[in-house]
Design an enzyme around this catalytic site. Structure first.
Site, short mmCIF file in Angstrom:
data_model
loop_
_atom_site.label_atom_id
_atom_site.label_comp_id
_atom_site.label_asym_id
_atom_site.label_seq_id
_atom_site.Cartn_x
_atom_site.Cartn_y
_atom_site.Cartn_z
N THR A 1 0.82 -1.14 0.03
CA THR A 1 -0.04 0.00 0.02
C THR A 1 0.72 1.44 -0.06
O THR A 1 2.01 1.09 0.12
CB THR A 1 -1.03 -0.08 1.35
OG1 THR A 1 -0.14 -0.05 2.36
CG2 THR A 1 -1.90 -1.19 1.04
N LYS A 2 0.34 2.45 -0.45
CA LYS A 2 1.24 3.71 -0.49
C LYS A 2 1.50 3.95 1.00
O LYS A 2 2.78 4.66 1.13
CB LYS A 2 0.21 4.64 -1.20
CG LYS A 2 1.16 5.90 -1.56
CD LYS A 2 0.29 6.76 -2.47
CE LYS A 2 1.48 8.00 -3.03
NZ LYS A 2 0.73 8.96 -4.15
N VAL A 3 0.84 3.74 1.92
CA VAL A 3 1.32 4.41 3.37
C VAL A 3 0.90 3.16 4.05
O VAL A 3 -0.22 2.28 4.33
CB VAL A 3 0.23 5.56 3.63
CG1 VAL A 3 0.65 6.29 5.11
CG2 VAL A 3 0.42 6.76 2.70
#
Length: 317
Positions: free
Chosen positions: A311-313
């Site tokens: 995931t991006k974060v």
């Protein structure tokens, strides 16, 4: 060309627009550079630059610092935390900043996200914008945080370094497809400040192309890992000029065992010079490692905009 590749190729104007660093490490404080994933690899290189410029420093993964700070810096020593996070929302990095501040340690945030949780937990802020199309895989943001950290350490990083990085990417590009053909094992080698970038190159290869990759200090590679070298191996050697002779001998050993070698700053199957201002070689080399991961992913029909399990974060709890 997908958004990942555009972000790699279009990052150089962002370097030139990155702000000058108007703050410096606090005197007599150990600089603890924390981050997670890509950020902790970038932290490794920043810590080397800080030490080289007379500021005692060490890199520590975010949760390690939160849970075991005295395993890394003896109790009683004054410390300043330098927290790296693209999003400013990574749970472990934000926790490291918050607990440090609660303990009375000053915190510097290096981020691409103003108004983030990390910014709220910091005493001082160094921030810049990253590429608007950057997805889950960190490319331009990794380079930018490294650049800002180098300036924080007291280095001159300006347009000559940007030009050198763009030139190296352009010179490497035509050779990458031939180098990766038939290769399934990728090794990234670099000493000093190149080591953190080598680790980041190996991580990029893993998350972008689901490939077997590893990173080592060059002369450690003979001590066991070299057993994996064969005709399926590609080694990316980022030469440190202090150890050029020793690293060149290793490259010749690897070539003799069937590997291809991309020599950045020294000999290899393909050998390319690395320019830029003094000491900036790790930053100059980083975009080539990013593009290499993209090309390997493409050869395997993998979409780097949707890497598996990522995931991006990374937020926890």
């Amino acid at each position: 060309m997908n958004a990942t590749e555009r972000g790699i190729r279009e990052q150089f104007p962002l370097w030139d627009r990155a702000p000058d660093c108007r703050i410096a490490p606090r005197p007599d404080h150990v600089q603890v550079v924390v981050g997670c994933g890509t950020s902790v690899h970038i932290a490794d290189s920043i810590a080397v630059f800080l030490n080289a410029h007379g500021r005692a420093s060490r890199p520590v993964p975010g949760n390690e610092w939160t849970r075991r700070p005295h395993d890394y810096v003896p109790a009683g020593l004054p410390v300043e935390i330098v927290a790296l996070s693209r999003s400013g929302e990574s749970t472990e990095t934000v926790a490291a900043a918050r607990t440090s501040r609660e303990a009375g340690h000053p915190v510097v945030a290096i981020t691409c996200a103003p108004q983030s949780a990390l910014c709220a937990a910091a005493d001082r802020l160094i921030e810049t914008d990253t590429h608007p199309e950057e997805g889950i895989v960190m490319t331009a943001s990794a380079s930018l945080m490294l650049l800002l950290g180098m300036r924080y350490a007291g280095m001159t990083v300006g347009q000559p370094t940007t030009a050198a990085a763009r030139t190296l990417l352009d010179r490497a590009d035509p050779h990458l497809a031939g180098l990766i053909e038939g290769r399934t094992h990728f090794v990234f080698l670099g000493g000093g400040a190149f080591y953190g970038v080598a680790r980041e190159g190996a991580l990029k290869m893993q998350e972008m192309s689901l490939s077997q990759s590893e990173a080592h200090h060059p002369l450690e590679y003979r001590h066991g890992p070299i057993s994996l070298i064969d005709e399926r191996s590609l080694v990316i050697m980022m030469y440190h000029q202090d150890t050029l002779e020793e690293e060149s001998l290793l490259a010749h050993d690897l070539l003799a065992k069937g590997a291809k070698v991309l020599g950045l700053g020294g000999p290899g199957t393909i050998s390319l010079p690395v320019g830029g201002e003094p000491g900036t070689g790790p930053l100059v080399c980083l975009p080539v490692l990013q593009l290499l991961g993209e090309y390997v992913a493409r050869s395997r029909n993998l979409d780097t905009l949707a890497p598996r399990h990522l995931t991006k974060v990374v937020t926890i709890g």
